[in-house]
Design a protein around this motif. Sequence first.
Motif, mmCIF file in Angstrom:
data_model
loop_
_atom_site.group_PDB
_atom_site.id
_atom_site.type_symbol
_atom_site.label_atom_id
_atom_site.label_comp_id
_atom_site.label_asym_id
_atom_site.label_seq_id
_atom_site.Cartn_x
_atom_site.Cartn_y
_atom_site.Cartn_z
ATOM 1 N N ILE A 181 0.858 -1.195 0.000
ATOM 2 C CA ILE A 181 0.000 0.000 0.000
ATOM 3 C C ILE A 181 0.887 1.235 0.000
ATOM 4 C CG2 ILE A 181 -1.984 1.111 1.070
ATOM 5 C CD1 ILE A 181 -2.249 -1.427 2.848
ATOM 6 N N SER A 182 0.702 2.095 -0.990
ATOM 7 C CA SER A 182 1.582 3.258 -1.113
ATOM 8 C C SER A 182 0.882 4.360 -1.892
ATOM 9 C CB SER A 182 2.879 2.842 -1.825
ATOM 10 O OG SER A 182 3.775 3.932 -1.944
ATOM 11 N N ALA A 183 1.569 5.503 -2.002
ATOM 12 C CA ALA A 183 1.161 6.532 -2.955
ATOM 13 C C ALA A 183 1.706 6.129 -4.323
ATOM 14 C CB ALA A 183 1.677 7.895 -2.520
ATOM 15 N N GLY A 184 1.580 7.000 -5.300
ATOM 16 C CA GLY A 184 2.007 6.666 -6.649
ATOM 17 C C GLY A 184 3.511 6.636 -6.817
ATOM 18 N N LEU A 185 3.935 6.498 -8.064
ATOM 19 C CA LEU A 185 5.348 6.344 -8.389
ATOM 20 C C LEU A 185 5.976 7.633 -8.907
ATOM 21 C CD1 LEU A 185 5.100 2.899 -10.232
ATOM 22 C CD2 LEU A 185 5.399 3.343 -7.785
ATOM 23 N N VAL A 189 10.270 8.464 -3.373
ATOM 24 C CA VAL A 189 9.967 7.673 -2.180
ATOM 25 C C VAL A 189 9.043 6.508 -2.526
ATOM 26 C CG1 VAL A 189 8.845 7.740 0.068
ATOM 27 C CG2 VAL A 189 10.321 9.617 -0.619
ATOM 28 N N GLY A 190 7.930 6.798 -3.186
ATOM 29 C CA GLY A 190 6.991 5.745 -3.552
ATOM 30 C C GLY A 190 7.581 4.770 -4.551
ATOM 31 N N LYS A 191 8.298 5.294 -5.527
ATOM 32 C CA LYS A 191 8.873 4.442 -6.566
ATOM 33 C C LYS A 191 9.905 3.480 -5.995
ATOM 34 C CE LYS A 191 11.171 4.712 -11.070
ATOM 35 N NZ LYS A 191 11.695 5.636 -12.115
ATOM 36 N N GLU A 192 10.813 3.992 -5.161
ATOM 37 C CA GLU A 192 11.883 3.156 -4.619
ATOM 38 C C GLU A 192 11.344 2.082 -3.688
ATOM 39 O OE1 GLU A 192 14.369 6.104 -2.886
ATOM 40 O OE2 GLU A 192 15.043 6.886 -4.825
ATOM 41 N N ARG A 193 10.326 2.416 -2.902
ATOM 42 C CA ARG A 193 9.762 1.415 -1.986
ATOM 43 C C ARG A 193 9.018 0.335 -2.760
ATOM 44 N NH1 ARG A 193 7.925 5.761 2.770
ATOM 45 N NH2 ARG A 193 10.042 6.623 2.931
ATOM 46 N N TYR A 194 8.318 0.741 -3.804
ATOM 47 C CA TYR A 194 7.647 -0.268 -4.628
ATOM 48 C C TYR A 194 8.665 -1.184 -5.308
ATOM 49 C CZ TYR A 194 5.486 -2.425 -8.640
ATOM 50 O OH TYR A 194 5.097 -3.343 -9.576
ATOM 51 N N LEU A 195 9.740 -0.610 -5.832
ATOM 52 C CA LEU A 195 10.750 -1.419 -6.513
ATOM 53 C C LEU A 195 11.415 -2.403 -5.555
ATOM 54 C CD1 LEU A 195 12.440 1.270 -8.808
ATOM 55 C CD2 LEU A 195 10.880 -0.571 -9.492
ATOM 56 N N GLY A 196 11.650 -1.991 -4.311
ATOM 57 C CA GLY A 196 12.217 -2.903 -3.321
ATOM 58 C C GLY A 196 11.282 -4.057 -3.014
ATOM 59 N N TYR A 212 -2.812 -7.150 -5.369
ATOM 60 C CA TYR A 212 -2.213 -6.952 -4.053
ATOM 61 C C TYR A 212 -1.403 -5.653 -3.963
ATOM 62 C CZ TYR A 212 -3.329 -11.909 -3.258
ATOM 63 O OH TYR A 212 -3.972 -13.118 -3.113
ATOM 64 N N VAL A 213 -1.458 -4.840 -5.006
ATOM 65 C CA VAL A 213 -0.765 -3.543 -5.000
ATOM 66 C C VAL A 213 -1.816 -2.441 -5.052
ATOM 67 C CG1 VAL A 213 0.850 -2.032 -6.215
ATOM 68 C CG2 VAL A 213 1.273 -4.504 -6.122
ATOM 69 N N TYR A 214 -1.823 -1.596 -4.029
ATOM 70 C CA TYR A 214 -2.837 -0.537 -3.946
ATOM 71 C C TYR A 214 -2.139 0.815 -3.855
ATOM 72 C CZ TYR A 214 -7.104 1.912 -2.649
ATOM 73 O OH TYR A 214 -8.179 2.767 -2.633
ATOM 74 N N PHE A 215 -2.403 1.675 -4.836
ATOM 75 C CA PHE A 215 -1.831 3.019 -4.849
ATOM 76 C C PHE A 215 -2.910 4.053 -4.539
ATOM 77 C CE2 PHE A 215 1.304 1.107 -7.949
ATOM 78 C CZ PHE A 215 2.382 1.168 -7.077
ATOM 79 N N GLY A 216 -2.580 4.978 -3.666
ATOM 80 C CA GLY A 216 -3.471 6.098 -3.349
ATOM 81 C C GLY A 216 -2.636 7.336 -3.116
#
Length: 338
Positions: A181-185, A189-196, A212-216
């Motif tokens: 669960i994150s903000a967008g890319l 910050v959001g991009k790096e955490r999603y990539l990890g 299973y991936v939710y962006f807000g």
Amino acid sequence: MREATIRDVAREAGVSISTVSKVLNQKGRVGTQTIEHVRKVAEQLNYTPNSIAVSMVVKKSNLIAVMVPDIITDFYAQVIQGVEEAAREIGLSTIIVNTDAKRENEYGLLYGRIGKLVDGVVAIPSVNDRQIYAAFDKPIVFVDRLVDDAGIDSIVIDNYNGAYAATRYLIGKGHRRIGFISAGLDINVGKERYLGYAQALRDFKIAENRDYVYFGDWHEATGQRAVEHFSALKQPPTALFAANCNICIGVLKYCSGHAVKIGADYSLIGFDDHLLAHYASPKVTVVSRPTIEMGHQAVAMLENRMTPQGRRESRKKIVLPVKLVERDSVSAVSDESK
């Protein structure tokens, strides 16, 4: 009778305005006789320094601005604390500006009265738009978030490896269905955490499920909506990774209000330590970052940039490590529940 100004003191003492400022602020190298003479003249004229007026004349205010998207969030509040501590140590005062994560507020800070007054800015930008900063002619240091191609110093943390470690930890507990669960890319910050997160799944031969991936955004409501979304799936995740403290709080609030048990129905890891993570039941496992240290280092970098030599140096980027703090919100799962 009008009040004496710094110009009056300089004229009567036969010195420059800059010298008067150095004497009265006890900064810079000035001879003992000159110091005594300037102080005597200032006393005779009954001069009381006006810090804003002085700053306009000598082009130095000893003020820095701290620009954050939201002063209530634990992370931002701790960064502010670090900035204020370090600034105080070197004789700087701070002005805190809450931008409400709006582009127009960031622009207004930089090019309005505050931007003209301060000597530099510590900024946590809300939007990835270099045009906001292109014409600003004073030193800036970014904290946490970057702006592409802005050429500005930055203090960040290792988002990628922090997210990778969190996901790997969940996998080590037997989880294969892991919600992210994150903000967008659009921001690093959001991009790096999603990539990890995504790389950890690949390394352990787990196919990424887009359900299973939710962006807000970075607010609590995103965490609440995400759990509602996951719970409606035919096969929900067994573990959730909330990519910041607000999202994590949103997850906890939803679960509390819907009789969903953390550790039993969903295991949970949050990115950022926060008060609720300590007091929730169970206490929440988190990726912790050195927030106060980020503030300290930002001021050190800004202080350097405010010197003539520092202005000539090439752009710097400091990446600080994070650590996984294990608490009680992650349960091991059996083969049947994976």
